[in-house]
Design a protein around this motif. Structure first.
Motif, mmCIF file in Angstrom:
data_model
loop_
_atom_site.group_PDB
_atom_site.id
_atom_site.type_symbol
_atom_site.label_atom_id
_atom_site.label_comp_id
_atom_site.label_asym_id
_atom_site.label_seq_id
_atom_site.Cartn_x
_atom_site.Cartn_y
_atom_site.Cartn_z
ATOM 1 N N HIS A 51 -4.981 16.432 -16.345
ATOM 2 C CA HIS A 51 -4.101 15.482 -17.026
ATOM 3 C C HIS A 51 -4.919 14.575 -17.941
ATOM 4 C CE1 HIS A 51 -0.570 13.092 -17.765
ATOM 5 N NE2 HIS A 51 -1.211 11.990 -17.413
ATOM 6 N N ARG A 52 -6.107 14.153 -17.464
ATOM 7 C CA ARG A 52 -7.003 13.335 -18.295
ATOM 8 C C ARG A 52 -7.393 14.091 -19.558
ATOM 9 N NH1 ARG A 52 -9.655 11.859 -13.453
ATOM 10 N NH2 ARG A 52 -11.316 13.367 -13.876
ATOM 11 N N LYS A 54 -12.730 22.934 -16.978
ATOM 12 C CA LYS A 54 -12.996 21.838 -16.047
ATOM 13 C C LYS A 54 -13.491 22.464 -14.739
ATOM 14 C CE LYS A 54 -11.560 18.264 -18.449
ATOM 15 N NZ LYS A 54 -12.460 17.177 -18.827
ATOM 16 N N PHE A 55 -14.622 21.973 -14.244
ATOM 17 C CA PHE A 55 -15.176 22.507 -13.004
ATOM 18 C C PHE A 55 -14.914 21.530 -11.859
ATOM 19 C CE2 PHE A 55 -17.604 24.766 -16.243
ATOM 20 C CZ PHE A 55 -17.582 26.071 -15.749
ATOM 21 N N ALA A 56 -14.424 22.066 -10.743
ATOM 22 C CA ALA A 56 -14.093 21.240 -9.581
ATOM 23 C C ALA A 56 -14.893 21.703 -8.365
ATOM 24 C CB ALA A 56 -12.597 21.321 -9.284
ATOM 25 N N ALA A 57 -15.135 20.763 -7.435
ATOM 26 C CA ALA A 57 -15.881 21.049 -6.212
ATOM 27 C C ALA A 57 -15.031 20.697 -5.002
ATOM 28 C CB ALA A 57 -17.183 20.247 -6.173
ATOM 29 N N ILE A 58 -15.164 21.494 -3.936
ATOM 30 C CA ILE A 58 -14.401 21.232 -2.713
ATOM 31 C C ILE A 58 -14.948 20.028 -1.952
ATOM 32 C CG2 ILE A 58 -15.764 22.792 -1.259
ATOM 33 C CD1 ILE A 58 -11.939 22.137 -1.082
ATOM 34 N N GLY A 59 -16.214 19.666 -2.211
ATOM 35 C CA GLY A 59 -16.804 18.526 -1.510
ATOM 36 C C GLY A 59 -18.123 18.109 -2.134
ATOM 37 N N PRO A 60 -18.741 17.033 -1.639
ATOM 38 C CA PRO A 60 -19.948 16.482 -2.256
ATOM 39 C C PRO A 60 -21.159 17.415 -2.232
ATOM 40 C CG PRO A 60 -19.412 15.330 -0.212
ATOM 41 C CD PRO A 60 -18.243 16.196 -0.523
ATOM 42 N N ALA A 73 -5.870 19.905 -4.932
ATOM 43 C CA ALA A 73 -4.812 20.058 -5.945
ATOM 44 C C ALA A 73 -4.573 18.751 -6.693
ATOM 45 C CB ALA A 73 -3.528 20.555 -5.286
ATOM 46 N N ALA A 74 -4.558 17.637 -5.957
ATOM 47 C CA ALA A 74 -4.349 16.329 -6.588
ATOM 48 C C ALA A 74 -5.497 15.998 -7.542
ATOM 49 C CB ALA A 74 -4.224 15.249 -5.523
ATOM 50 N N GLY A 75 -6.730 16.321 -7.135
ATOM 51 C CA GLY A 75 -7.904 16.066 -7.985
ATOM 52 C C GLY A 75 -7.884 16.890 -9.260
ATOM 53 N N ILE A 76 -7.508 18.156 -9.139
ATOM 54 C CA ILE A 76 -7.439 19.042 -10.312
ATOM 55 C C ILE A 76 -6.350 18.563 -11.264
ATOM 56 C CG2 ILE A 76 -6.812 21.385 -11.074
ATOM 57 C CD1 ILE A 76 -8.204 22.415 -8.527
ATOM 58 N N GLN A 77 -5.201 18.183 -10.692
ATOM 59 C CA GLN A 77 -4.093 17.678 -11.518
ATOM 60 C C GLN A 77 -4.543 16.471 -12.336
ATOM 61 O OE1 GLN A 77 -1.227 18.677 -12.320
ATOM 62 N NE2 GLN A 77 0.157 16.955 -12.703
#
Length: 269
Positions: free
Chosen positions: A261-262, A221-227, A253-257
């Motif tokens: 979880h999804r 899963k890839f996450a970004a710090i901002g738009p 952290a909340a976004g990654i969780q």
């Protein structure tokens, strides 16, 4: 679950990295790999401009590096004395616009009062500045990097708000990046999530990550710090599983969780 952060470490003198600490509260096993290195330039020119607050309507900061450049300027005793005795007070009568909390805290460290820290990105900060500044007033001084995006200067120009940009740092790939990534993947395996913190991070890391993860890249899963970073990821063909609502450890952290979880919920028994 393992999370890999592709960012610069927090200054060693200021304690543990807040992103690692926050992700630890969710029981993520987090590793940080520095992606970028910076070369500071035009510091004499920067101090010359800082010495004349009467020429400017305020300051604009969209990067912690710009504050590091100012701190380097002030390391010389004579300059630090000039700042402490009069310049700081004179600049404090003018706004110091910032893009986020990390930049705001550094502005506070040099004795100024930040404004606009809840903006979170250059677009929103530009809107905030436009709501407070009058057209054709004194120019805002904008110490920035060589790779700055043109969003903020363009919006301000359209509204007739003068902005004087000065390049004070150049961004390069960290010398140990490739070796650090190879070592991580060989020792830790494939992480559940990889977080990008800048478009430059995407540019410098993606090819290495694709090579090291091979066919398993679809598991990450890839996450970004901002738009802004999310846009760079999408442009490079990376599926963005989550973007932090604001560039803070808590929101990331909340976004990654949620994203992981999804994924867990969708795995068939």
């Amino acid at each position: 679950m393992k999370v890999l952060l592709l960012k610069d470490p927090k200054d060693k003198d200021s304690g543990p990295d807040p992103y690692i600490e926050e992700l630890g509260l969710y029981n993520f096993e987090t590793t940080l790999i520095p992606v970028l290195s910076f070369e500071f330039v035009s510091l004499e020119s920067l101090f010359e401009k800082l010495s004349h607050p009467e020429c400017y309507g305020g300051l604009v900061f969209t990067s912690p590096r710009a504050l590091e450049a100012i701190k380097m300027c002030l390391k010389k005793n004579s300059k630090n004395e000039a700042w402490s005795k009069s310049l700081k007070l004179r600049w404090n009568s003018k706004p110091a616009y910032v893009v986020g909390r990390a930049t705001a805290s550094l502005v506070e460290e040099i004795g100024l009062t930040p404004q606009g820290e809840k903006s979170g990105n250059a677009e929103k900060l530009a809107e905030y500045i436009c709501s407070r500044e009058k057209p054709n007033s004194s120019a805002l001084l904008f110490p920035c990097g060589a790779l700055k995006r043109e969003v903020l200067p363009t919006v301000l120009k359209e509204k007739g708000i003068p902005l004087e940009s000065l390049t004070v740092y150049q961004t390069k790939q960290h010398t140990d990046l490739q070796e650090s990534l190879s070592s991580y993947f060989s020792q830790q395996g494939i992480p559940a999530c990889i977080v990008f913190f800048s478009p430059s991070g995407v540019k410098f890391c993606l090819q290495h990550i694709q090579k090291l993860s091979g066919d398993f890249i679809s598991r990450i899963k890839f996450a970004a710090i901002g738009p802004t970073t999310a846009e760079a990821m999408e442009a490079a063909g990376i599926p963005v599983s989550c973007t932090a609502e604001s560039p803070t450890p808590q929101d990331l952290a909340a976004g990654i969780q949620k994203a992981l979880h999804r994924q867990k919920c969708c795995v068939p028994e």
